[in-house]
Design a protein around this motif. Structure first.
Motif, PDB file in Angstrom:
ATOM      1  N   SER A 141     -43.695  22.689 -19.088  1.00  0.00           N
ATOM      2  CA  SER A 141     -44.555  22.619 -17.930  1.00  0.00           C
ATOM      3  C   SER A 141     -46.283  23.083 -18.677  1.00  0.00           C
ATOM      4  CB  SER A 141     -44.353  24.089 -17.104  1.00  0.00           C
ATOM      5  OG  SER A 141     -44.129  25.232 -18.263  1.00  0.00           O
ATOM      6  N   ALA A 142     -46.236  23.654 -19.915  1.00  0.00           N
ATOM      7  CA  ALA A 142     -47.463  24.053 -20.560  1.00  0.00           C
ATOM      8  C   ALA A 142     -47.498  23.195 -21.779  1.00  0.00           C
ATOM      9  CB  ALA A 142     -47.427  25.439 -21.062  1.00  0.00           C
ATOM     10  N   GLY A 143     -46.693  22.336 -22.192  1.00  0.00           N
ATOM     11  CA  GLY A 143     -47.041  21.466 -23.423  1.00  0.00           C
ATOM     12  C   GLY A 143     -46.490  21.906 -25.019  1.00  0.00           C
ATOM     13  N   ASN A 144     -46.968  21.331 -25.812  1.00  0.00           N
ATOM     14  CA  ASN A 144     -46.498  21.671 -27.130  1.00  0.00           C
ATOM     15  C   ASN A 144     -46.687  22.879 -27.493  1.00  0.00           C
ATOM     16  OD1 ASN A 144     -45.707  18.843 -27.051  1.00  0.00           O
ATOM     17  ND2 ASN A 144     -47.016  18.220 -28.178  1.00  0.00           N
ATOM     18  N   ALA A 145     -45.745  23.352 -28.499  1.00  0.00           N
ATOM     19  CA  ALA A 145     -46.047  24.673 -28.841  1.00  0.00           C
ATOM     20  C   ALA A 145     -45.523  25.182 -30.281  1.00  0.00           C
ATOM     21  CB  ALA A 145     -45.522  25.838 -27.761  1.00  0.00           C
ATOM     22  N   THR A 146     -46.162  26.077 -30.929  1.00  0.00           N
ATOM     23  CA  THR A 146     -45.507  26.639 -32.118  1.00  0.00           C
ATOM     24  C   THR A 146     -44.329  27.650 -31.786  1.00  0.00           C
ATOM     25  OG1 THR A 146     -46.815  28.298 -32.361  1.00  0.00           O
ATOM     26  CG2 THR A 146     -47.652  26.087 -33.518  1.00  0.00           C
ATOM     27  N   ILE A 147     -43.653  28.091 -32.852  1.00  0.00           N
ATOM     28  CA  ILE A 147     -42.591  29.235 -32.655  1.00  0.00           C
ATOM     29  C   ILE A 147     -43.213  30.388 -32.253  1.00  0.00           C
ATOM     30  CG2 ILE A 147     -41.039  30.552 -33.905  1.00  0.00           C
ATOM     31  CD1 ILE A 147     -39.665  27.979 -33.846  1.00  0.00           C
ATOM     32  N   THR A 148     -44.400  30.740 -32.919  1.00  0.00           N
ATOM     33  CA  THR A 148     -45.035  32.142 -32.605  1.00  0.00           C
ATOM     34  C   THR A 148     -45.420  32.104 -30.712  1.00  0.00           C
ATOM     35  OG1 THR A 148     -46.110  32.061 -34.692  1.00  0.00           O
ATOM     36  CG2 THR A 148     -46.946  33.561 -33.055  1.00  0.00           C
ATOM     37  N   GLU A 149     -45.882  30.729 -30.658  1.00  0.00           N
ATOM     38  CA  GLU A 149     -46.490  30.780 -29.210  1.00  0.00           C
ATOM     39  C   GLU A 149     -45.260  30.849 -28.220  1.00  0.00           C
ATOM     40  OE1 GLU A 149     -50.388  28.007 -29.845  1.00  0.00           O
ATOM     41  OE2 GLU A 149     -48.389  27.073 -29.459  1.00  0.00           O
ATOM     42  N   VAL A 180     -36.139  33.113 -31.305  1.00  0.00           N
ATOM     43  CA  VAL A 180     -36.581  31.522 -30.872  1.00  0.00           C
ATOM     44  C   VAL A 180     -36.660  30.634 -32.053  1.00  0.00           C
ATOM     45  CG1 VAL A 180     -38.767  30.437 -30.197  1.00  0.00           C
ATOM     46  CG2 VAL A 180     -38.243  32.632 -29.324  1.00  0.00           C
ATOM     47  N   THR A 181     -36.448  30.963 -33.466  1.00  0.00           N
ATOM     48  CA  THR A 181     -36.564  29.945 -34.342  1.00  0.00           C
ATOM     49  C   THR A 181     -35.191  29.329 -34.363  1.00  0.00           C
ATOM     50  OG1 THR A 181     -38.043  31.196 -35.548  1.00  0.00           O
ATOM     51  CG2 THR A 181     -36.650  29.738 -36.595  1.00  0.00           C
ATOM     52  N   LYS A 182     -34.076  30.409 -34.195  1.00  0.00           N
ATOM     53  CA  LYS A 182     -32.581  29.870 -33.966  1.00  0.00           C
ATOM     54  C   LYS A 182     -32.354  29.078 -32.704  1.00  0.00           C
ATOM     55  CE  LYS A 182     -27.932  31.666 -33.765  1.00  0.00           C
ATOM     56  NZ  LYS A 182     -27.157  32.384 -33.150  1.00  0.00           N
ATOM     57  N   ALA A 183     -33.256  29.332 -31.777  1.00  0.00           N
ATOM     58  CA  ALA A 183     -32.802  28.333 -30.781  1.00  0.00           C
ATOM     59  C   ALA A 183     -33.387  27.261 -30.567  1.00  0.00           C
ATOM     60  CB  ALA A 183     -33.320  29.088 -29.071  1.00  0.00           C
ATOM     61  N   VAL A 184     -34.705  27.054 -31.173  1.00  0.00           N
ATOM     62  CA  VAL A 184     -35.287  25.845 -31.600  1.00  0.00           C
ATOM     63  C   VAL A 184     -34.755  24.829 -32.512  1.00  0.00           C
ATOM     64  CG1 VAL A 184     -37.546  25.075 -32.755  1.00  0.00           C
ATOM     65  CG2 VAL A 184     -37.645  26.639 -30.916  1.00  0.00           C
ATOM     66  N   ASN A 185     -34.197  25.587 -33.522  1.00  0.00           N
ATOM     67  CA  ASN A 185     -33.474  24.661 -34.487  1.00  0.00           C
ATOM     68  C   ASN A 185     -32.129  24.052 -33.860  1.00  0.00           C
ATOM     69  OD1 ASN A 185     -35.110  25.143 -36.612  1.00  0.00           O
ATOM     70  ND2 ASN A 185     -34.060  26.913 -37.325  1.00  0.00           N
ATOM     71  N   GLU A 186     -31.612  24.740 -32.990  1.00  0.00           N
ATOM     72  CA  GLU A 186     -30.284  24.129 -32.320  1.00  0.00           C
ATOM     73  C   GLU A 186     -31.029  23.011 -31.526  1.00  0.00           C
ATOM     74  OE1 GLU A 186     -27.256  28.027 -31.258  1.00  0.00           O
ATOM     75  OE2 GLU A 186     -27.965  26.804 -29.606  1.00  0.00           O
ATOM     76  N   LEU A 187     -31.916  23.342 -30.745  1.00  0.00           N
ATOM     77  CA  LEU A 187     -32.517  22.291 -29.637  1.00  0.00           C
ATOM     78  C   LEU A 187     -33.109  20.988 -30.546  1.00  0.00           C
ATOM     79  CD1 LEU A 187     -34.318  24.480 -27.252  1.00  0.00           C
ATOM     80  CD2 LEU A 187     -32.448  23.174 -26.569  1.00  0.00           C
ATOM     81  N   LEU A 188     -33.488  21.253 -31.739  1.00  0.00           N
ATOM     82  CA  LEU A 188     -33.881  20.075 -32.467  1.00  0.00           C
ATOM     83  C   LEU A 188     -32.829  19.040 -33.014  1.00  0.00           C
ATOM     84  CD1 LEU A 188     -36.519  21.932 -35.042  1.00  0.00           C
ATOM     85  CD2 LEU A 188     -37.140  19.994 -33.508  1.00  0.00           C
ATOM     86  N   SER A 189     -31.781  19.824 -33.320  1.00  0.00           N
ATOM     87  CA  SER A 189     -30.717  19.216 -33.841  1.00  0.00           C
ATOM     88  C   SER A 189     -29.794  18.528 -32.821  1.00  0.00           C
ATOM     89  CB  SER A 189     -29.834  20.240 -34.537  1.00  0.00           C
ATOM     90  OG  SER A 189     -28.994  21.132 -33.630  1.00  0.00           O
ATOM     91  N   GLU A 190     -29.844  18.967 -31.602  1.00  0.00           N
ATOM     92  CA  GLU A 190     -29.191  18.587 -30.484  1.00  0.00           C
ATOM     93  C   GLU A 190     -29.870  17.267 -29.652  1.00  0.00           C
ATOM     94  OE1 GLU A 190     -28.410  21.602 -27.932  1.00  0.00           O
ATOM     95  OE2 GLU A 190     -27.024  22.652 -29.214  1.00  0.00           O
ATOM     96  N   GLY A 191     -31.221  17.047 -30.297  1.00  0.00           N
ATOM     97  CA  GLY A 191     -32.209  16.032 -29.737  1.00  0.00           C
ATOM     98  C   GLY A 191     -32.952  16.405 -28.579  1.00  0.00           C
TER      99      GLY A 191
END
Ligand SMILES: [Zn+2]
Length: 407
Positions: free
Chosen positions: A33-41, A53-64
């Motif tokens: 809905s709001a576009g690309n973001a950094t971990i802090t955002e 958030v870092t842990k969740a992002v790493n999971e979502l990255l590894s899952e594609g």
């Protein structure tokens, strides 16, 4: 990796697992809905700690589901990574069924077409055979697109006439008394199916990807073979109780004793529509008027386009005369809608939009003449920018909204 699974809330999980599931969903929805973001955002927007958030992002990255877009500079001089949704993690299929053709488009999750076919040959009939032919067309298009079927989150099919989207019934075409049409098609193509009225889908296409900027109260006119409107109020599509809103063309306005396609006498469409334009053209020729345009008797439902082309491309006097007279009449009756809805934007779409000023100028003058001054001052008149793709684009946007609850 399947976005449908990630967005599915009917999962048997413990409370902590469920919270984790929702956090992962929220990250995906935030990126969409709001576009690309950094971990802090993401951490600030989601009110969740940076390590979580870092842990969740790493999971979502590894899952594609997500991709790393590389480092970006920020005011503190650090260069955090920017994350985006992976455009190939889900697809949406938009389909528009016309009387003589089907248009299909497959969009990735960033609303980019990966495959589109406009005007595939098809004859729409109220028969089981026609319905099965339609499903075959869909299956071939999906197979030819090379996108795996289980990556397609859903399909939105636009049909003209009365559509009950909630229950999945179409009452004018492919009507089955005992079973919703969405169930039958879904069984044939093995994907979730949503049904939509064609004009409403076009309106939503213009609203999300087309001519609409920030306007929230919009009337979209589909001025084609038939005539209908799509209504957007406060940024939402208006359906009415069962989804039959927008049947502007079947307002019985004239005392002309002319039979409409709906069976009633004197509907707006009997004098203002593509099919009535064809009748008016024939009458004029029978009265001895001259034209460079010859109608193709094999393509009856497209004959109005030949007259529109005659005006635009050939500057044919009879065609110009007929379309400008109709547009003036259309403007008069659109003024009723302005008085009722007080919209901020009126979009002229459908085949008659190809006429440009030949349609827009008479409509503009008639609106000024017939609507209340204050109401007229509020409205901007624009022409559709998506043209004949509006329906397919709108269908993709609708199925995306339904599946992701984004808008
Ligand atoms: Zn009618």
């Amino acid at each position: 990796m399947n976005l449908k699974d990630l967005l599915d809330n009917n999962v048997d999980k413990t409370l902590s697992d469920y919270k984790w599931h929702v956090l992962r969903q929220t990250i995906i929805k935030r990126l969409l809905s709001a576009g690309n973001a950094t971990i802090t955002e993401l951490s600030l927007d989601l009110q969740s700690s940076v390590p979580t958030v870092t842990k969740a992002v790493n999971e979502l990255l590894s899952e594609g589901y997500m991709i790393d877009m590389g480092k970006v500079a920020n005011s503190s001089g650090r260069r955090p990574s920017l994350y985006s949704i992976n455009p190939t993690c889900a697809y949406f299929l938009g389909v528009e069924v016309g009387v003589a053709s089907v248009s299909m488009g497959l969009q990735n999750i960033k609303n980019e077409f990966v495959s589109i076919e406009m005007g595939a040959s098809f004859v729409l009939k109220n028969t089981q055979e026609s319905l099965m032919d339609f499903c075959k067309l869909l299956n071939s298009f999906i197979e030819d697109s090379l996108v795996k079927r289980d990556m397609i989150v859903g399909v939105c099919i636009n049909l003209s006439g009365r559509i009950n989207s909630m229950e999945g019934f179409s009452y004018n075409y492919f009507y089955k008394e005992n079973r919703p049409l969405i169930e039958i098609i879904s069984e044939q193509i093995n994907l979730p199916v949503h049904l939509e009225n064609d004009t409403r889908a076009m309106a939503f296409g213009e609203f999300t990807e087309g001519v609409v900027d920030n306007e929230q109260n919009v009337i979209f006119l589909n001025y084609s073979w038939g005539v209908g409107i799509g209504i957007i109020t406060d940024g939402k599509l208006y359906y009415g109780k069962s989804g039959y809103s927008g049947e502007f063309g079947h307002s019985t306005i004239f005392d002309n004793e002319l039979m409409c396609q709906c069976g009633k006498l004197g509907c707006l469409e009997t004098e203002v529509s593509g099919w009535s334009l064809v009748n008016q053209f024939r009458e004029a020729i029978n009265e001895g008027k001259q034209s460079k345009v010859k109608l193709d008797e094999n393509l009856v439902s497209l004959q109005h386009r030949a007259i529109i082309d005659g005006a635009v491309k050939l500057e044919d006097s009879l065609c110009v005369d007929l379309v400008t007279k109709q547009s003036d009449k259309m403007g008069r009756y659109l003024s009723i809608l302005l008085n009722i809805f007080n919209p901020e934007l009126l979009v002229i779409g459908g085949d008659f939009a190809q006429l440009g000023d030949y349609a827009l100028l008479p409509i503009r003058v008639a609106l000024k003449k017939h609507s209340l001054g204050l109401v007229n001052r509020d409205v901007t008149l624009k022409r559709s920018t998506l043209g004949r793709r509006a329906g397919v684009i709108g269908a993709c946007c609708i199925v995306k909204e339904k599946m992701l609850s984004l808008y």
